[in-house]
Design an enzyme around this catalytic site. Structure first.
Site, short mmCIF file in Angstrom:
data_model
loop_
_atom_site.label_atom_id
_atom_site.label_comp_id
_atom_site.label_asym_id
_atom_site.label_seq_id
_atom_site.Cartn_x
_atom_site.Cartn_y
_atom_site.Cartn_z
N SER A 20 0.81 -1.23 0.00
CA SER A 20 0.00 0.00 0.00
C SER A 20 0.84 1.28 0.00
O SER A 20 0.52 2.20 -0.76
CB SER A 20 -0.96 0.00 1.19
OG SER A 20 -1.89 -1.03 1.02
N LYS A 69 -9.52 -5.45 11.32
CA LYS A 69 -10.64 -5.01 10.46
C LYS A 69 -12.00 -5.08 11.16
O LYS A 69 -12.90 -4.32 10.84
CB LYS A 69 -10.68 -5.85 9.17
CG LYS A 69 -9.56 -5.52 8.20
CD LYS A 69 -9.71 -6.31 6.91
CE LYS A 69 -8.54 -6.05 5.98
NZ LYS A 69 -8.66 -6.76 4.70
N ASP A 105 -12.64 -3.65 0.22
CA ASP A 105 -12.25 -5.01 -0.22
C ASP A 105 -13.36 -5.61 -1.08
O ASP A 105 -13.09 -6.20 -2.14
CB ASP A 105 -12.02 -5.93 0.99
CG ASP A 105 -10.67 -5.69 1.65
OD1 ASP A 105 -9.74 -5.22 0.97
OD2 ASP A 105 -10.55 -5.96 2.86
N GLY A 131 -12.28 -16.23 6.71
CA GLY A 131 -11.63 -15.14 7.45
C GLY A 131 -12.08 -13.79 6.91
O GLY A 131 -13.11 -13.67 6.24
P1 NAP Z 1 -7.58 -14.65 7.77
O1 NAP Z 1 -8.64 -13.75 8.31
O2 NAP Z 1 -6.44 -15.04 8.62
O3 NAP Z 1 -8.31 -15.98 7.23
C1 NAP Z 1 -7.57 -17.03 6.67
C2 NAP Z 1 -8.52 -18.13 6.19
O4 NAP Z 1 -7.72 -19.11 5.54
C3 NAP Z 1 -9.28 -18.83 7.31
O5 NAP Z 1 -10.54 -19.18 6.86
C4 NAP Z 1 -8.41 -20.08 7.53
O6 NAP Z 1 -9.13 -21.18 8.02
C5 NAP Z 1 -8.00 -20.39 6.12
N1 NAP Z 1 -6.81 -21.22 6.08
C6 NAP Z 1 -5.55 -20.88 6.47
N2 NAP Z 1 -4.73 -21.94 6.28
C7 NAP Z 1 -5.48 -22.95 5.77
C8 NAP Z 1 -5.21 -24.28 5.38
N3 NAP Z 1 -3.98 -24.79 5.48
N4 NAP Z 1 -6.22 -25.04 4.91
C9 NAP Z 1 -7.46 -24.54 4.81
N5 NAP Z 1 -7.79 -23.27 5.17
C10 NAP Z 1 -6.81 -22.49 5.64
O7 NAP Z 1 -6.91 -14.01 6.47
P2 NAP Z 1 -7.62 -13.10 5.36
O8 NAP Z 1 -7.45 -11.68 5.68
O9 NAP Z 1 -8.99 -13.61 5.14
O10 NAP Z 1 -6.69 -13.40 4.10
C11 NAP Z 1 -6.75 -14.63 3.41
C12 NAP Z 1 -5.91 -14.53 2.14
O11 NAP Z 1 -6.45 -13.53 1.29
C13 NAP Z 1 -4.46 -14.13 2.41
O12 NAP Z 1 -3.63 -14.84 1.52
C14 NAP Z 1 -4.43 -12.66 2.06
O13 NAP Z 1 -3.15 -12.24 1.61
C15 NAP Z 1 -5.43 -12.62 0.92
N6 NAP Z 1 -6.04 -11.29 0.79
C16 NAP Z 1 -5.91 -10.69 -0.41
C17 NAP Z 1 -6.48 -9.47 -0.60
C18 NAP Z 1 -6.32 -8.82 -1.93
O14 NAP Z 1 -6.62 -7.63 -2.04
N7 NAP Z 1 -5.90 -9.55 -2.93
C19 NAP Z 1 -7.19 -8.83 0.42
C20 NAP Z 1 -7.32 -9.48 1.66
C21 NAP Z 1 -6.72 -10.72 1.82
P3 NAP Z 1 -9.33 -21.42 9.60
O15 NAP Z 1 -10.45 -20.50 9.99
O16 NAP Z 1 -9.68 -22.86 9.67
O17 NAP Z 1 -8.04 -21.08 10.26
#
Ligand code: NAP
Length: 476
Positions: A20, A69, A105, A131
């Site tokens: 960012s 968030k 988002d 998440g």
């Molecule tokens: P978060 O709140 O920590 O949530 C992560 C999610 O992934 C949870 O549902 C978790 O499941 C699941 N997970 C993690 N490891 C896993 C595994 N080995 N097997 C199955 N499920 C798994 O993170 P977030 O903010 O949602 O971000 C998630 C991803 O999106 C990240 O890679 C982030 O960089 C990306 N993202 C991208 C953008 C963009 O603008 N492109 C924006 C936001 C996020 P559990 O609940 O079971 O732990």
């Protein structure tokens, strides 16, 4: 910095890897605006003070990222309807001291879809993960008229169920939550038009992983991976191979930033400039990793490997240490579970310890060369010399010593997985195993920390202190 500069800031923990600052500063400069964007690491207990400080200092705008968030909402003066429905805010505008929260988002995801001429209305979508990112993406899909299946790991299926229930309240179409397992994946993807990976699986350094078997991807499908580092994840490569349409996470990242820019400045965002900067940052990232890899071995090491008996606190201390040093946390046992598609106790009971140790060797090989990590190792990693040789190439090895009584206490009070112990409650067996492994831990340790009686926070502080002047350690 010119007088009268307006400040925008990113608040999160960690923030060091964020794209960012470069995207927004390039956008401000392109528009000739006297604005500056800074990233600030803020932990949970300081968030309220940071928000009040932003209000008092007249900070023009904020971005909010993991893990704040959701919790930030109660600290703001207003939130718009979309953020209210999603239950998460990633952008804040300061309007004369009134802080109002927004969620770009969701709209960023919609913009990225529109950029590829995808209209979700009437489509069947599957979203992996429940998440923060899934909350925004699932909302955007429901709002656009897609029926949505949210899949999360069984242990945290309630997260997905809560999200599905919340979205159902205003959805015209079905929203469902189911466990993320091979059978459900097969069933849901057969008829899916859109698949979104909203988990961190596939992200660097576990870039060779995907939750979806290749054979379940088909040409009628759009596959959107929210992961943007690497740009081409394994899931997207497999989807390309299958003839599916694909979108990478960078598109959403750019659009959520562009929409925040618009909210802060009231001007049309220079999306092209923001994309170029994000791509440059990604390229720098890869170059830096390659350079660090090349020179690893000849210079001091910037990764930290934590070893010690089960219950010695490697994961908790590792998490705190990663947060404090801005390094990435890798849990070796979790990586093995992802690779195997099974939990450690399942691997032990169905395939045996020898197979587990082979998987451990593969996992160490996969991550050992990646710089700037905190690696929380399984208790038995020291049993194979090849593992320790690989880890010691690139990481300072820290042994977390704990006395046997405290180990016993921790093992009884925590739900620690102890597959190598047939009877984890038997002090003699624990003592036997500790005594057997102790010489291995000692001989491989560059630093030993006796954490008996220390909290995880205190242990992490102690490690940082000891690393500070350690000849093998390079802080950069
Ligand atoms: P978060 O709140 O920590 O949530 C992560 C999610 O992934 C949870 O549902 C978790 O499941 C699941 N997970 C993690 N490891 C896993 C595994 N080995 N097997 C199955 N499920 C798994 O993170 P977030 O903010 O949602 O971000 C998630 C991803 O999106 C990240 O890679 C982030 O960089 C990306 N993202 C991208 C953008 C963009 O603008 N492109 C924006 C936001 C996020 P559990 O609940 O079971 O732990």
């Amino acid at each position: 910095m010119k007088p009268g500069v307006k400040i925008c800031a990113l608040l999160g923990n960690p923030v060091e890897q964020s794209f960012s600052p470069v995207m927004h500063n390039a956008a401000f400069s392109d528009k000739g605006l006297n604005y500056i964007y800074v990233a600030s690491r803020v932990d949970d207990k300081s968030l309220k003070a940071a928000i009040d400080g932003a209000r008092a200092l007249g900070i023009a705008g904020l971005n909010i990222t993991i893990p704040h968030k959701v919790s930030v909402i109660s600290m703001l003066d207003e939130v718009d309807d979309v953020s209210q429905r999603i239950g998460a805010v990633n952008t804040v505008v300061n309007n004369g001291g009134i802080l109002k929260g927004y969620n770009t988002d969701a709209a960023g995801f919609t913009k990225a879809l529109a950029g590829k001429n995808v209209n979700p209305e009437g489509k069947q979508a599957v979203v992996l993960g429940a998440g923060g990112a899934s909350m925004a993406v699932s909302y955007a899909l429901v709002e656009a008229g897609a029926s949505v299946v949210i899949m999360n790991r069984l242990a945290r299926l309630d997260e997905a169920s809560r999200l599905a229930h919340k979205l159902s309240n205003f959805s015209r179409v079905p929203v469902e939550a189911i466990a993320l397992n091979p059978q459900n994946l097969e069933k849901s993807l057969e008829k899916a038009d859109i698949l979104v990976n909203a988990t961190s699986v596939g992200m660097h350094p576990g870039k060779n992983h995907s939750l979806v078997p290749e054979r379940l991807l088909h040409p009628e499908m759009l596959v959107f991976d929210l992961v943007y580092n690497p740009l081409q994840t394994k899931l997207l490569s497999d989807a390309d191979q299958a003839g599916a349409q694909t979108i990478n996470g960078l598109e959403m990242l750019i659009w959520q930033g562009a929409l925040a820019f618009e909210l802060w400045t009231g001007l049309a965002p220079p999306v092209g400039i923001m994309r170029t900067q994000a791509l440059k940052e990604l390229e720098n990232n890869s170059l830096n990793i390659a350079r660090r890899r090349k020179s690893a071995g000849q210079k001091a090491k910037n990764s930290i490997a934590l070893i010690g008996f089960m219950g010695s606190g490697k994961t908790t201390v590792g998490r705190i240490l990663a947060g404090k040093t801005g390094k990435r946390l890798v849990e070796l046992d979790r990586l093995i579970e992802i690779n195997a598609g099974a939990t450690i106790p399942e691997i032990f009971s169905s395939r045996g310890e020898t197979t587990f140790r082979e998987m451990e060797i593969d996992a160490v090989k996969e991550i050992a060369e990646v710089p700037n990590q905190v690696i929380s190792c399984g208790g038995g990693v020291v049993l194979n010399k090849i593992n320790m040789d690989r880890l010691k190439e690139n990481a300072v090895v820290v042994y977390l010593e704990v006395n046997i009584d405290e180990i016993m206490q921790r093992m009884q009070s925590q739900s620690v997985e102890k597959p190598v112990l047939e009877d984890p409650g038997d002090p003699d067996k624990v003592r036997q195993l500790v005594n057997f492994r102790e010489p291995f831990y000692r001989s491989y340790a560059d630093i030993s920390i006796n954490s008996t009686g220390l909290t995880a926070e205190e242990t992490a502080q102690e490690i940082i202190l000891r690393l500070k002047n350690h000849a093998l350690y390079n802080r950069s």
